[in-house]
Design a protein around this motif. Structure first.
Motif, PDB file in Angstrom:
ATOM      1  N   MET A   1       0.783  -0.974   0.020  1.00 34.05           N
ATOM      2  CA  MET A   1      -0.078  -0.080  -0.065  1.00 34.05           C
ATOM      3  C   MET A   1       0.773   1.310  -0.043  1.00 34.05           C
ATOM      4  SD  MET A   1      -3.074   0.710  -0.281  1.00 34.05           S
ATOM      5  CE  MET A   1      -4.499   1.296   0.411  1.00 34.05           C
ATOM      6  N   ALA A   2       1.819   1.424   0.919  1.00 29.74           N
ATOM      7  CA  ALA A   2       2.798   2.251   0.842  1.00 29.74           C
ATOM      8  C   ALA A   2       3.417   2.655  -0.341  1.00 29.74           C
ATOM      9  CB  ALA A   2       3.630   2.334   1.902  1.00 29.74           C
ATOM     10  N   LEU A   3       3.807   1.611  -0.886  1.00 30.47           N
ATOM     11  CA  LEU A   3       4.482   1.446  -2.235  1.00 30.47           C
ATOM     12  C   LEU A   3       3.766   2.408  -3.424  1.00 30.47           C
ATOM     13  CD1 LEU A   3       7.204   1.059  -4.274  1.00 30.47           C
ATOM     14  CD2 LEU A   3       6.264  -1.325  -4.518  1.00 30.47           C
ATOM     15  N   LYS A   4       2.243   1.965  -3.347  1.00 24.39           N
ATOM     16  CA  LYS A   4       1.434   2.270  -4.238  1.00 24.39           C
ATOM     17  C   LYS A   4       1.377   4.015  -4.284  1.00 24.39           C
ATOM     18  CE  LYS A   4      -3.183   1.771  -6.015  1.00 24.39           C
ATOM     19  NZ  LYS A   4      -4.768   1.068  -5.824  1.00 24.39           N
ATOM     20  N   GLY A   5       1.361   4.483  -2.945  1.00 23.77           N
ATOM     21  CA  GLY A   5       1.374   6.135  -2.773  1.00 23.77           C
ATOM     22  C   GLY A   5       2.326   6.466  -3.138  1.00 23.77           C
ATOM     23  N   ALA A   6       3.618   5.867  -2.831  1.00 24.77           N
ATOM     24  CA  ALA A   6       4.943   6.540  -3.331  1.00 24.77           C
ATOM     25  C   ALA A   6       4.812   6.704  -4.923  1.00 24.77           C
ATOM     26  CB  ALA A   6       6.112   5.848  -2.762  1.00 24.77           C
ATOM     27  N   ALA A   7       4.371   5.683  -5.578  1.00 31.26           N
ATOM     28  CA  ALA A   7       4.332   5.620  -7.185  1.00 31.26           C
ATOM     29  C   ALA A   7       3.427   6.754  -7.440  1.00 31.26           C
ATOM     30  CB  ALA A   7       4.003   4.337  -7.513  1.00 31.26           C
ATOM     31  N   ILE A   8       2.242   7.173  -6.884  1.00 38.10           N
ATOM     32  CA  ILE A   8       1.541   8.130  -7.369  1.00 38.10           C
ATOM     33  C   ILE A   8       2.005   9.433  -6.832  1.00 38.10           C
ATOM     34  CG2 ILE A   8      -0.725   9.289  -6.865  1.00 38.10           C
ATOM     35  CD1 ILE A   8      -1.841   6.458  -6.193  1.00 38.10           C
ATOM     36  N   ILE A   9       2.831   9.833  -5.876  1.00 39.97           N
ATOM     37  CA  ILE A   9       3.556  10.887  -5.687  1.00 39.97           C
ATOM     38  C   ILE A   9       4.519  11.207  -6.828  1.00 39.97           C
ATOM     39  CG2 ILE A   9       5.051  12.097  -4.006  1.00 39.97           C
ATOM     40  CD1 ILE A   9       3.203  11.077  -1.695  1.00 39.97           C
ATOM     41  N   LEU A  10       5.382  10.218  -7.013  1.00 34.59           N
ATOM     42  CA  LEU A  10       6.472  10.093  -7.919  1.00 34.59           C
ATOM     43  C   LEU A  10       5.689  10.496  -9.171  1.00 34.59           C
ATOM     44  CD1 LEU A  10       9.428   9.773  -8.793  1.00 34.59           C
ATOM     45  CD2 LEU A  10       8.925   7.463  -9.126  1.00 34.59           C
ATOM     46  N   VAL A  11       4.828   9.880  -9.933  1.00 35.08           N
ATOM     47  CA  VAL A  11       3.997  10.446 -11.085  1.00 35.08           C
ATOM     48  C   VAL A  11       3.601  12.091 -10.965  1.00 35.08           C
ATOM     49  CG1 VAL A  11       2.220  10.048 -12.533  1.00 35.08           C
ATOM     50  CG2 VAL A  11       3.268   8.168 -11.686  1.00 35.08           C
ATOM     51  N   PHE A  12       3.090  12.223 -10.139  1.00 35.96           N
ATOM     52  CA  PHE A  12       2.678  13.747  -9.987  1.00 35.96           C
ATOM     53  C   PHE A  12       4.106  14.751  -9.886  1.00 35.96           C
ATOM     54  CE2 PHE A  12      -1.465  12.360  -7.926  1.00 35.96           C
ATOM     55  CZ  PHE A  12      -2.161  12.882  -9.055  1.00 35.96           C
ATOM     56  N   VAL A  13       4.964  14.575  -9.304  1.00 40.09           N
ATOM     57  CA  VAL A  13       6.286  15.074  -9.217  1.00 40.09           C
ATOM     58  C   VAL A  13       6.781  15.315 -10.737  1.00 40.09           C
ATOM     59  CG1 VAL A  13       8.567  15.165  -8.577  1.00 40.09           C
ATOM     60  CG2 VAL A  13       6.874  14.797  -6.953  1.00 40.09           C
ATOM     61  N   CYS A  14       7.082  13.955 -11.294  1.00 39.50           N
ATOM     62  CA  CYS A  14       7.561  13.939 -12.666  1.00 39.50           C
ATOM     63  C   CYS A  14       6.658  14.839 -13.638  1.00 39.50           C
ATOM     64  CB  CYS A  14       7.776  12.514 -13.052  1.00 39.50           C
ATOM     65  SG  CYS A  14       9.155  11.649 -12.400  1.00 39.50           S
ATOM     66  N   GLY A  15       5.258  14.678 -13.510  1.00 34.80           N
ATOM     67  CA  GLY A  15       4.444  15.362 -14.330  1.00 34.80           C
ATOM     68  C   GLY A  15       4.888  16.804 -14.197  1.00 34.80           C
ATOM     69  N   ALA A  16       4.783  17.206 -12.646  1.00 38.99           N
ATOM     70  CA  ALA A  16       5.122  18.889 -12.571  1.00 38.99           C
ATOM     71  C   ALA A  16       6.300  19.263 -13.302  1.00 38.99           C
ATOM     72  CB  ALA A  16       5.025  19.026 -11.124  1.00 38.99           C
ATOM     73  N   ILE A  17       7.456  18.321 -13.273  1.00 35.90           N
ATOM     74  CA  ILE A  17       8.522  18.839 -13.849  1.00 35.90           C
ATOM     75  C   ILE A  17       8.744  18.780 -15.558  1.00 35.90           C
ATOM     76  CG2 ILE A  17      11.045  18.046 -14.054  1.00 35.90           C
ATOM     77  CD1 ILE A  17      10.824  17.075 -11.423  1.00 35.90           C
ATOM     78  N   LEU A  18       7.862  17.689 -16.048  1.00 37.95           N
ATOM     79  CA  LEU A  18       7.909  17.753 -17.278  1.00 37.95           C
ATOM     80  C   LEU A  18       6.982  18.864 -17.832  1.00 37.95           C
ATOM     81  CD1 LEU A  18       7.719  13.902 -18.116  1.00 37.95           C
ATOM     82  CD2 LEU A  18       9.602  15.291 -18.499  1.00 37.95           C
ATOM     83  N   LEU A  19       5.835  19.039 -17.180  1.00 39.23           N
ATOM     84  CA  LEU A  19       4.895  20.197 -17.659  1.00 39.23           C
ATOM     85  C   LEU A  19       5.575  21.765 -17.412  1.00 39.23           C
ATOM     86  CD1 LEU A  19       1.532  18.606 -16.794  1.00 39.23           C
ATOM     87  CD2 LEU A  19       2.495  18.916 -18.945  1.00 39.23           C
TER      88      LEU A  19
END
Length: 79
Positions: free
Chosen positions: A1-19
């Motif tokens: 469960m913690a790994l899923k939350g960390a993956a979601i946060i990572l996607v948002f951070v990478c998206g913010a950087i790319l955008l």
């Protein structure tokens, strides 16, 4: 469960950087302009000094113009 939350946060951070998550801009003259709106009430520009509709901050105001709050206090002066 913690790994899923960390993956979601990572996607948002990478998206913010790319955008382009950089909140600072540089105007056409090459000066640094923060994307901050001061909500000025009016703007005065020489030589007429007639109150004008202001932009959001001094970076977008003509050179020499000043932005003021509703109480008449100076916010900034465009360079």
């Amino acid at each position: 469960m913690a790994l899923k939350g960390a993956a979601i946060i990572l996607v948002f951070v990478c998206g913010a950087i790319l955008l382009g998550g950089n909140m600072d801009i540089v105007d056409a003259e090459g000066k640094f302009c923060p994307e901050v709106c001061y909500f000025p009430e009016y703007m005065l520009c020489p030589p007429s000094r007639t109150p004008l509709k202001p932009p959001c901050n001094c970076c977008f105001a003509p050179s020499g113009c000043s932005l003021y709050r509703i109480d008449g206090s100076l916010i900034c002066r465009a360079e």
